[in-house]
Design an enzyme around this catalytic site. Structure first.
Site, PDB file in Angstrom:
ATOM      1  N   HIS A 101       0.810  -1.213   0.000  1.00 36.56           N
ATOM      2  CA  HIS A 101       0.000   0.000   0.000  1.00 36.56           C
ATOM      3  C   HIS A 101       0.851   1.273   0.000  1.00 36.56           C
ATOM      4  CE1 HIS A 101       0.285   0.012   4.569  1.00 36.56           C
ATOM      5  NE2 HIS A 101       0.361   1.310   4.344  1.00 36.56           N
ATOM      6  N   ASP A 131       0.065  -7.540   1.514  1.00 35.68           N
ATOM      7  CA  ASP A 131       0.500  -6.142   1.578  1.00 35.68           C
ATOM      8  C   ASP A 131       2.019  -6.019   1.626  1.00 35.68           C
ATOM      9  OD1 ASP A 131      -0.070  -3.412   1.483  1.00 35.68           O
ATOM     10  OD2 ASP A 131       0.135  -3.217   3.654  1.00 35.68           O
ATOM     11  N   SER A 208       4.695   2.849   7.871  1.00 35.56           N
ATOM     12  CA  SER A 208       4.270   1.684   7.097  1.00 35.56           C
ATOM     13  C   SER A 208       5.392   1.170   6.208  1.00 35.56           C
ATOM     14  CB  SER A 208       3.060   2.038   6.228  1.00 35.56           C
ATOM     15  OG  SER A 208       1.931   2.280   7.008  1.00 35.56           O
TER      16      SER A 208
END
Length: 371
Positions: A101, A131, A208
């Protein structure tokens, strides 16, 4: 990925130094892991401040060991539909691992290492279902030796450090513990990401894709997201170790697929289905033409217990091979971490009150229409 490097890295030197110090009785891992609130009654001198300093010094060591392998990932947007993004990543062997992402649909991203120099990373493989994305870099900095994934599942309470670029602030570190394991994370594919790690180490937008490391400097997870209130999540190293090499080699990863919908066997479900113990998962749906179709039996009726409608009549999965399946999370993580497409697995079920074993040949997950 590439073979293990034979040269002695800075991290190895630091680990050797720490081990030598412990052997000589002047510090090292034993002192660093001790409770800083405890003072040795037999010590001739020592203060809480000294103990705390030793603990914080260990964090400094890990930071210096690992930070050269942590990168800022910048993806330029093209329009309002594709605004780009900013995240973190880290070097494993000769590649950079991050979240899918973070890179989204981009074919390349700009990577900034600790030397403040920018490199262009080419996206060589992505997997929306876990992911995870992998990028190649032609001119990796000399100081980036690569991090290693930790073996096995971390214990709850394990001390961890989150490294990355929260809110775009580069080369940041935060400290916490493993708060939980075998969590399920949402995925736009419709399948959950299993075997995830929960932590109270502060993580924010920009973290992230960065590493969550233990006090050996090994990666136990890839930071996924923060949920506020000191709750953050990371994709487990166990899953990443299966996915990332395949992304390097093939650009994609095939996940095992059983094709069932399940419900935890709560006391209410156990009572409605005349089960001795509230354990396992009740099969409530079997996807047509899935591997489980014609092998596992879904619930086909309902019973009312204390005014609640409860599905009855289906198989209750209690084990896969030698692995007991007490809940949905263990079903998902067992399939994800211990099986592969094309493999035939033995599934123990309770059917009509009797235990029996059925064999199912798993397939690859079907493609889904992503939003």
């Amino acid at each position: 990925m590439s073979p293990e490097k034979t040269r002695v890295t800075r991290r190895q030197l630091l680990r050797v130094s720490a081990g030598t110090a412990a052997a000589l009785g002047i510090g090292g891992s034993a002192a660093a892991s001790a409770d800083p609130r405890v003072i040795d009654a037999d010590a001739s001198s020592g203060t809480l401040q000294d103990e705390a300093t030793e603990g914080s010094g260990r964090y400094t060591d890990i930071y210096e060991e690992t930070i050269d392998d942590v990168v800022l990932v910048n993806v330029f947007g093209t329009d309002e539909q594709d605004p780009g993004g900013l995240g973190s990543g880290f070097v494993v062997d000769d590649y950079v691992v991050t979240n899918n992402h973070v890179v989204r649909q981009a074919s390349e991203a700009e990577l900034q290492f600790r030397d403040e120099q920018w490199r262009t990373g080419e996206v060589v493989g992505t997997d929306v279902q876990s992911d995870i994305a992998v990028l190649s870099v032609d001119d990796m900095p000399d100081g980036s030796d690569g991090l290693s994934f930790a073996d096995g599942t971390p214990e709850v309470g394990t001390e961890v450090l989150a490294l990355g670029n929260p809110l775009g602030l580069d080369a940041s570190i935060s400290q916490g513990i493993v708060s939980g394991i075998n969590r399920s994370l949402p995925s736009p594919s419709g399948f959950s990401i299993p075997a995830a790690i929960q932590t109270d180490a502060p993580v924010n937008p920009g973290n992230s894709g960065g590493p969550l490391v233990n006090l050996d400097g090994d990666v136990i997870g890839i930071v996924f997201a923060g949920a506020g209130q000191t709750i953050g999540f990371a994709i487990s190293a166990e899953l990443a170790e299966r996915v990332a090499p395949s992304l390097v080699e093939d650009g994609e990863y095939e996940h095992p697929y059983l094709g069932v919908g399940v419900l935890p066997v709560s006391p209410l479900v156990a009572e409605a289905n005349d089960l001795e113990d509230p354990q396992g998962v009740l099969v409530t749906e079997v996807v047509p033409d899935a591997p489980a179709d014609g092998v596992l039996e879904p619930a086909d009726d309902e019973a009312t217990v204390d005014g609640d409608a409860v599905p009855v009549g289906g198989d209750v999965i209690v084990a896969i091979g030698d692995r007991e399946i007490p809940n949905q999370e263990l079903l998902a993580s067992t399939l994800a971490l211990e099986t592969s497409p094309g493999e035939t697995v033995s599934i123990e079920v309770i059917r009509d009150g009797d235990r029996e074993t059925v064999d199912v040949t798993l397939e690859s997950r079907p493609e889904t229409d992503l939003p």
